[in-house]
Motif scaffolding. Structure first.
Motif, mmCIF file in Angstrom:
data_model
loop_
_atom_site.group_PDB
_atom_site.id
_atom_site.type_symbol
_atom_site.label_atom_id
_atom_site.label_comp_id
_atom_site.label_asym_id
_atom_site.label_seq_id
_atom_site.Cartn_x
_atom_site.Cartn_y
_atom_site.Cartn_z
ATOM 1 N N VAL A 1 26.226 -21.172 -55.720
ATOM 2 C CA VAL A 1 27.734 -21.544 -55.824
ATOM 3 C C VAL A 1 28.652 -20.860 -54.907
ATOM 4 N N ALA A 2 28.579 -19.420 -55.489
ATOM 5 C CA ALA A 2 29.549 -18.577 -54.903
ATOM 6 C C ALA A 2 29.401 -18.193 -53.342
ATOM 7 N N VAL A 3 28.244 -18.186 -52.994
ATOM 8 C CA VAL A 3 27.817 -17.680 -51.518
ATOM 9 C C VAL A 3 28.671 -18.420 -50.440
ATOM 10 N N PRO A 4 28.720 -19.783 -50.647
ATOM 11 C CA PRO A 4 29.481 -20.487 -49.485
ATOM 12 C C PRO A 4 31.176 -20.137 -49.409
ATOM 13 N N PHE A 5 31.504 -19.483 -50.417
ATOM 14 C CA PHE A 5 32.947 -19.014 -50.523
ATOM 15 C C PHE A 5 33.050 -17.847 -49.641
ATOM 16 N N PHE A 6 32.092 -16.865 -49.253
ATOM 17 C CA PHE A 6 32.216 -15.764 -48.748
ATOM 18 C C PHE A 6 31.131 -15.619 -47.339
ATOM 19 N N GLU A 7 30.091 -16.591 -47.262
ATOM 20 C CA GLU A 7 29.480 -16.420 -46.132
ATOM 21 C C GLU A 7 28.749 -17.830 -45.762
ATOM 22 N N PRO A 8 28.756 -18.060 -44.449
ATOM 23 C CA PRO A 8 28.020 -19.458 -44.005
ATOM 24 C C PRO A 8 26.722 -19.764 -44.626
ATOM 25 N N LEU A 9 26.547 -20.987 -44.950
ATOM 26 C CA LEU A 9 24.921 -21.390 -45.169
ATOM 27 C C LEU A 9 24.467 -21.910 -44.034
ATOM 28 N N PHE A 10 25.003 -22.283 -43.131
ATOM 29 C CA PHE A 10 24.398 -23.105 -41.930
ATOM 30 C C PHE A 10 24.974 -22.176 -40.641
ATOM 31 N N GLY A 11 24.380 -22.893 -39.634
ATOM 32 C CA GLY A 11 24.935 -22.041 -38.408
ATOM 33 C C GLY A 11 24.476 -20.512 -38.215
ATOM 34 N N GLU A 12 24.955 -19.967 -36.965
ATOM 35 C CA GLU A 12 24.611 -18.716 -36.827
ATOM 36 C C GLU A 12 25.133 -17.609 -37.752
ATOM 37 N N GLY A 13 23.989 -16.933 -38.389
ATOM 38 C CA GLY A 13 24.199 -16.054 -39.263
ATOM 39 C C GLY A 13 24.057 -16.538 -40.601
ATOM 40 N N GLY A 14 23.967 -17.873 -40.741
ATOM 41 C CA GLY A 14 23.885 -18.526 -42.209
ATOM 42 C C GLY A 14 22.522 -18.206 -42.820
ATOM 43 N N LEU A 15 22.379 -18.486 -44.097
ATOM 44 C CA LEU A 15 21.457 -18.262 -45.153
ATOM 45 C C LEU A 15 20.295 -19.356 -44.545
#
Length: 313
Positions: free
Chosen positions: A201-215
């Motif tokens: 839940v917290a990750v999307p506020f700090f890092e991208p989930l999709f696209g370049e460099g996302g999880l």
């Protein structure tokens, strides 16, 4: 003679646990550094992977009858899982908003904060000798990082929150094992999936989930293999942390953490040719002196308390 042999076996197990934690912690620092530099995998997402792999590893262990899960009410673990997520989030925000020197100096404050929490909330007492060992350790950290210490309000807020939440997390790891009468595997088995869900839940506020460099972006096979290897090593790191805190104390684990910091600095110099100044060398010596003093005093106190127990009628 039997009690002496028992003590030696107990000390041997603790020494083996500390050695395992030292080896896997150093491995994961350099492996994660490799992943960040060569693949650019996001930091918090990597931590999320670590806890998912940790839970999968524990699930496999319980299927192989290495340990028996104990039914625990989620409400008893909620604060522990939240404190872990807070520790990850605020530590990352502190690193993003502070220099490395300020970040390391703030981390060094975890040990005295743990002592304060355990004294005020758990009525645990620490001798003056033990408290004085914090002086050379803190001085060592200052010598290691003072040239890179710069203060800003937002960075200090995140650093202070990071220290407080990290201290609470480490104290609760030990307290929950005793309170719930569980071992390190049983506690981590329930906490890991809860923390994974919260981090997701917290990750999307700090890092991208999709696209370049996302999880969930398409990573190369080599990157995925390195991340998986990092997850397996993180499983051993997490398990050994819980085991050490459960069998010693949060303060002892923190002291050992300062030792690992010195070894990591030296390892960076040897393996990656990272520059190592005279001040940093003096800082490492100060820190190591404080750790050796703490170990000496702690062992003396333990032997003294055991002797008193033996002498009682």
């Amino acid at each position: 003679m039997a009690s002496l042999a028992e003590r030696m076996r107990g000390n041997g197990r603790i020494a083996a646990g500390l050695l395992l934690n030292l080896l896997v912690s150093i491995c994961i620092v350099f492996l994660n550094k490799w992943i960040y530099v060569h693949h650019g995998f996001p930091n918090m997402s990597l931590t999320l992977v670590h806890f998912v792999v940790t839970w999968l590893g524990l699930y496999l262990c319980q299927k192989l009858n290495i340990f028996a899960p104990k039914s625990l009410p989620p409400s008893k673990l909620l604060l522990l899982a939240l404190s872990f997520c807070g520790f990850v989030v605020f530590t990352n925000l502190s690193l993003q908003n502070n220099t490395i020197g300020t970040y390391q100096l703030a981390k060094a404050m975890t040990t005295p904060v743990i002592i304060v929490i355990q004294t005020l909330c758990y009525k645990k007492t620490f001798s003056t000798r033990i408290q004085l060992t914090l002086i050379p350790i803190t001085l060592g950290v200052i010598l290691n990082s003072y040239y890179d210490v710069k203060f800003n309000f937002l960075g200090m807020v995140f650093a202070a929150l990071g220290v407080l939440v990290t201290s609470l997390y480490q104290v609760w790891v030990g307290a929950k094992q005793h309170e719930l009468q569980v071992n390190s595997m049983q506690l981590l088995y329930y906490q890991a999936p809860m923390s994974s869900g919260m981090l997701l839940v917290a990750v999307p506020f700090f890092e991208p989930l999709f696209g370049e460099g996302g999880l969930f972006s398409p990573w190369s096979v080599s990157a995925l293999l390195m991340v998986l290897l990092s997850g397996v090593i993180a499983f051993m790191v997490n398990l050994s942390i819980y085991w050490i805190i459960g069998n010693t104390s949060p303060v002892t684990y923190n002291m050992f953490g300062h030792f690992k910091f010195c070894i990591t600095l030296f390892g960076g110099y040897v393996l990656f040719k990272d520059p190592l100044s005279v001040n940093q060398c003096l800082g490492m010596l100060c820190t190591l002196f404080g750790i050796l003093a703490y170990t000496h005093f702690k062992l003396n106190e333990q032997e003294g308390s055991k002797s008193k127990l033996v002498q009682r009628p």
